[in-house]
Scaffold this motif. Structure first.
Motif, mmCIF file in Angstrom:
data_model
loop_
_atom_site.group_PDB
_atom_site.id
_atom_site.type_symbol
_atom_site.label_atom_id
_atom_site.label_comp_id
_atom_site.label_asym_id
_atom_site.label_seq_id
_atom_site.Cartn_x
_atom_site.Cartn_y
_atom_site.Cartn_z
ATOM 1 N N ASP A 1 54.876 -17.431 -9.575
ATOM 2 C CA ASP A 1 54.687 -18.040 -10.937
ATOM 3 C C ASP A 1 55.824 -18.760 -11.462
ATOM 4 O O ASP A 1 55.922 -19.423 -12.547
ATOM 5 C CB ASP A 1 54.205 -17.077 -12.196
ATOM 6 C CG ASP A 1 52.892 -16.310 -11.401
ATOM 7 O OD1 ASP A 1 52.041 -17.202 -10.939
ATOM 8 O OD2 ASP A 1 52.796 -15.586 -12.034
ATOM 9 N N THR B 1 45.228 -24.235 -17.065
ATOM 10 C CA THR B 1 45.636 -24.462 -15.680
ATOM 11 C C THR B 1 46.959 -25.107 -15.557
ATOM 12 O O THR B 1 47.609 -25.377 -14.433
ATOM 13 C CB THR B 1 44.733 -25.074 -14.770
ATOM 14 O OG1 THR B 1 44.504 -26.201 -15.091
ATOM 15 C CG2 THR B 1 43.511 -24.201 -14.866
ATOM 16 N N ASN C 1 53.540 -27.719 -13.734
ATOM 17 C CA ASN C 1 53.098 -26.475 -12.848
ATOM 18 C C ASN C 1 51.437 -26.385 -13.122
ATOM 19 O O ASN C 1 51.115 -26.390 -14.152
ATOM 20 C CB ASN C 1 53.589 -25.102 -13.222
ATOM 21 C CG ASN C 1 55.130 -25.069 -13.422
ATOM 22 O OD1 ASN C 1 55.790 -25.839 -12.704
ATOM 23 N ND2 ASN C 1 55.558 -24.331 -14.360
ATOM 24 N N TRP C 2 50.809 -26.451 -11.880
ATOM 25 C CA TRP C 2 49.301 -26.544 -11.972
ATOM 26 C C TRP C 2 48.925 -25.298 -11.264
ATOM 27 O O TRP C 2 49.094 -25.260 -10.076
ATOM 28 C CB TRP C 2 48.962 -27.987 -11.228
ATOM 29 C CG TRP C 2 47.478 -27.894 -11.310
ATOM 30 C CD1 TRP C 2 46.538 -27.484 -12.072
ATOM 31 C CD2 TRP C 2 46.521 -28.457 -10.242
ATOM 32 N NE1 TRP C 2 45.239 -27.554 -11.941
ATOM 33 C CE2 TRP C 2 45.226 -28.343 -10.364
ATOM 34 C CE3 TRP C 2 46.772 -28.983 -8.965
ATOM 35 C CZ2 TRP C 2 44.397 -28.893 -9.761
ATOM 36 C CZ3 TRP C 2 45.743 -29.528 -8.329
ATOM 37 C CH2 TRP C 2 44.481 -29.363 -8.655
ATOM 38 N N TYR C 3 48.242 -24.532 -12.044
ATOM 39 C CA TYR C 3 47.632 -23.181 -11.320
ATOM 40 C C TYR C 3 45.997 -23.802 -10.759
ATOM 41 O O TYR C 3 45.161 -23.486 -11.591
ATOM 42 C CB TYR C 3 47.474 -22.354 -12.092
ATOM 43 C CG TYR C 3 48.866 -21.622 -12.709
ATOM 44 C CD1 TYR C 3 49.402 -20.637 -12.020
ATOM 45 C CD2 TYR C 3 49.374 -22.306 -13.678
ATOM 46 C CE1 TYR C 3 50.853 -20.301 -12.494
ATOM 47 C CE2 TYR C 3 51.032 -21.935 -14.057
ATOM 48 C CZ TYR C 3 51.486 -20.874 -13.382
ATOM 49 O OH TYR C 3 52.769 -20.436 -13.606
ATOM 50 N N MET D 1 49.679 -21.994 -6.925
ATOM 51 C CA MET D 1 50.484 -22.960 -7.948
ATOM 52 C C MET D 1 50.961 -23.900 -7.322
ATOM 53 O O MET D 1 51.902 -23.698 -6.366
ATOM 54 C CB MET D 1 51.219 -21.934 -8.860
ATOM 55 C CG MET D 1 51.989 -23.018 -9.606
ATOM 56 S SD MET D 1 53.479 -22.020 -10.478
ATOM 57 C CE MET D 1 54.856 -22.255 -9.230
ATOM 58 N N TYR E 1 53.873 -27.152 -8.208
ATOM 59 C CA TYR E 1 54.669 -27.685 -8.911
ATOM 60 C C TYR E 1 55.540 -28.980 -8.653
ATOM 61 O O TYR E 1 55.533 -29.328 -7.542
ATOM 62 C CB TYR E 1 55.718 -26.653 -9.325
ATOM 63 C CG TYR E 1 56.865 -26.249 -8.187
ATOM 64 C CD1 TYR E 1 57.856 -26.986 -8.030
ATOM 65 C CD2 TYR E 1 56.154 -25.139 -7.232
ATOM 66 C CE1 TYR E 1 58.692 -26.630 -7.214
ATOM 67 C CE2 TYR E 1 57.003 -24.840 -6.297
ATOM 68 C CZ TYR E 1 58.339 -25.622 -6.229
ATOM 69 O OH TYR E 1 59.362 -25.341 -5.084
#
Length: 665
Positions: free
Chosen positions: A9, A365, A413-415, A421, A423
């Protein structure tokens, strides 16, 4: 990010090694991990002047007026000079290699990256271990640790000691001695107090490394024609000692925030003597000595647990003194037997910084990451060059400089899915200027200016196959301005002189891949790959008037490097397991000097390491056989040109093997 969290993360390109990984790779110090880390290079040619590089940018703090670009930290404490960088991996919880500029959170001189070592904290339960080891070249080592409570549930302590000796594998034909052995001693002592809302950790470490060592051999040496042979009439000695004392206090406030104080004092001392003519002749030798000490103070305030955001703010202070007394001594070529040059130097550094860093959840997200660090640094130098050889300058030099910098960082950051993830981020890094207080022919280019880097990175961190596989990929571009570069410049008399200047503009770009797979309950394998394209965009008059190095590759920047490995753990009897691991690493060809001359070229090479043993399932004892460089390759891993114009090389250590037995209690 100064808090406990999953690295999956964290929008930073990181390679992490836990205690099991360090043991699996049989890594005794940091340099043993370079072949398992994308884009990491550590040159072994000189133990007290280690060259660390990340993403094609490599250097060392050769003299007191220059700082390396990759900083090493132990329990969050800056260790300082290059001589202190190759830390022992004794009793560590983890090692994290952070690639790319880390100026916002780590600060001083991390324009290429940072390496963070975290020790295991003492536990209240009484325990420990003793490990004995033997190997070829008369290797013998003993490590012991004891820890436990000290009269109360709140107070615990730990003491660890290690001693390692090994004969050298390089024969000095001049006097029958051997070089490049080991004579190391290490001590770590820690106290830990755990209250209801406060934890205090007091730690002391000391490492001594004394050896007859000379990491480079003359190429095409008729007096010592074979690899692992030299013929030196002057002594080759590298003595090194590092000491550190730190006090860390973490206090959880009533609102859930955590206030931390990190106070530390560190010392690094080394002395080198070397035969500079690489021959059994009384022509030239050198003695390089440095004493460095610094204290640091850092205060941090971390936000409380929150689903929407987290942040950390802090202040950092440093006071450092670097002193060197370096000499080069002339011999039979000079009419006066006492012909020599002495260059004592003292550099004082004071710095302070304020920083803030945080993450904010824009949607379920999408997360915003940002930070900034303000740095103020002041330096003073006192330098003298006294020469009777006629090759260097005579005179004194005193100067001061100051630097102010603001280094921001921003990213998204895109989950994208569970365990995935992506980034994207931008970061700016800064490295202050200084002075090349070395053997000089003129004072005209002794000072050099600040260096800046603008870094752009895209990455993906992913777990898949029900968590049994992990794939992390990063693509980056780092644009350096006023890049600081050491280089050996050829002279008309056939010798060389070491210069340090701001080269202009440099671009380092590439891709890194890190893969780990638990294929079955008993088989795990991993792979890493790093592609690096690091070149001088502009380096005017680098080789003299009108000789530009535009388009040349940066030193110590192999284009391709990759590794493969596997480990199996198989039950073979009640409470008994068979453990076997094998890893292979490849490194592309590269140059070691900015001029990209043929005598500074290193051809591609590879290395194979392995380990085989048995252990009890309850962890009571284990016994292992291990080997490094199993193919017994004698590949050259470094090439350079000495001051007297002699081509020299450093080779892989030959096949090293041994056995160790550990008893835990």
């Amino acid at each position: 990010q100064k808090r406990s969290e999953s690295l999956q993360d964290v929008p930073i390109a990181i390679t992490a090694f836990g205690a099991e990984d360090i043991q699996r790779l049989n890594a005794a110090n940091l340099s043993d991990l370079q072949y398992s880390t994308p884009s990491l290079t550590i040159s072994p040619q000189n133990r007290t002047n280690l060259r660390l590089g990340i993403r094609g940018v490599s250097d060392s703090s050769r003299n007191p007026g220059y700082d390396n670009r990759v900083s090493v930290y132990v329990d969050g404490i800056f260790v300082g000079r290059s001589a202190a960088s190759n830390q022992a991996t004794l009793d560590l919880e983890r090692i994290e290699v952070l690639r790319g500029p880390q100026g916002t959170l780590f600060g001083k001189n991390t324009v290429a990256g940072a390496i963070s070592l975290t020790t295991k904290k003492p536990e209240n339960e009484f325990s420990g271990f003793i490990r004995g080891e033997v190997g070829n070249y008369n290797r013998r080592a003993l490590t012991a640790k004891i820890e436990g409570g000290l009269g109360s549930d709140a107070l615990s302590g730990k003491l660890l000691i290690n001693t390692t000796q090994r004969d050298g594998h390089v024969d000095n034909l001049y006097d029958g001695s051997d070089l490049n052995g080991l004579d190391d001693q290490s001590v770590r002592a820690q106290l830990r107090w755990q209250g209801e809302s406060t934890e205090i950790n007091l730690a002391y470490d000391q490492d001594k490394r004394n050896a007859q060592f000379h990491g480079r051999e003359a190429a095409n040496d008729t007096a010592a024609p074979a690899i692992y042979q030299v013929s030196f009439n002057a002594g080759s000695l590298q003595d090194q000692e590092t000491r550190g004392l730190s006090l860390t206090v973490d206090h959880e406030l009533s609102n859930g925030m955590t206030l931390s104080s990190l106070t530390a004092y560190r010392e690094t001392e080394f002395q080198n003597t070397a035969d500079e003519d690489y021959r059994p002749l009384d022509i030239a030798s050198s003695a390089l000595n440095e004493d460095s000490n610094h204290w640091t103070q850092e205060f941090r305030l971390l936000s409380a647990e929150n689903d929407s955001y987290d942040w950390v703010v802090g202040a950092f202070f440093l006071d450092q003194t670097n002193e060197s007394t370096s000499s080069a001594i002339g011999g039979a070529l000079f009419p006066n037997p006492n012909t020599r040059v002495d260059v004592p130097a003292t550099v004082d550094v004071s710095a302070w910084a304020l920083y803030a860093h945080g993450n904010y959840q824009l949607t379920e997200t999408l997360e915003l990451t940002g930070g900034v660090r303000f740095t103020r640094e002041e330096k003073d130098v006192a330098f003298v060059s006294t020469d009777t050889t006629g090759l260097f300058i005579n005179g004194a030099y005193n100067d001061s400089l100051s630097a102010t910098d603001v280094s921001p960082m921003a990213g998204l950051n895109w989950y994208a899915a569970d365990g995935v993830m992506l980034y994207a981020k931008y970061a700016r890094g800064f490295k202050s200027g200084g002075w090349n207080v070395d053997f000089l022919r003129t004072f005209e280019q002794i000072s050099f200016g600040d260096e800046q880097v603008d870094s752009y990175e895209l990455g993906i961190k992913s777990d898949f196959w029900d968590g049994r596989a992990r794939l992390n990929v990063a693509a980056y571009r780092n644009d350096y301005t006023d890049f600081q570069v050491f280089q050996f410049v050829p002279l008309s008399n056939g010798g060389t002189v070491l210069t340090l200047t701001n080269a202009g503009e440099v671009t380092a770009q590439g891709i890194e891949v890190d893969l780990n797979v638990a294929a079955t309950d008993w088989l795990t394998f991993w792979a890493t790959y790093g592609y690096t394209d690091a070149t001088f965009d502009s380096f005017k008059n680098a080789g003299g008037p009108g000789v530009d190095y535009d388009g040349n590759a940066l030193p110590d920047a192999p284009e391709n490097a990759w590794s493969l490995g596997a480990q199996t753990i198989t039950p073979i009897a009640a409470n008994l397991e068979l453990v076997a691991s094998l890893d292979y690493s490849y490194r592309d060809d590269f140059f070691t000097n900015a001029n990209n001359a043929a005598n500074t070229a290193v051809e591609s090479y590879d290395i194979i390491n392995g380990r085989l043993g048995i252990r009890t399932s309850d962890g009571r004892w284990e016994a292992f056989l291990w080997g490094r460089n199993l193919a017994d390759s004698d590949a050259a891993i470094y090439a350079s040109r000495a001051f007297l114009g002699i081509n020299r090389q450093t080779y892989l250590d030959p096949l090293m093997y041994g056995a160790n037995v550990t008893f835990n209690f």
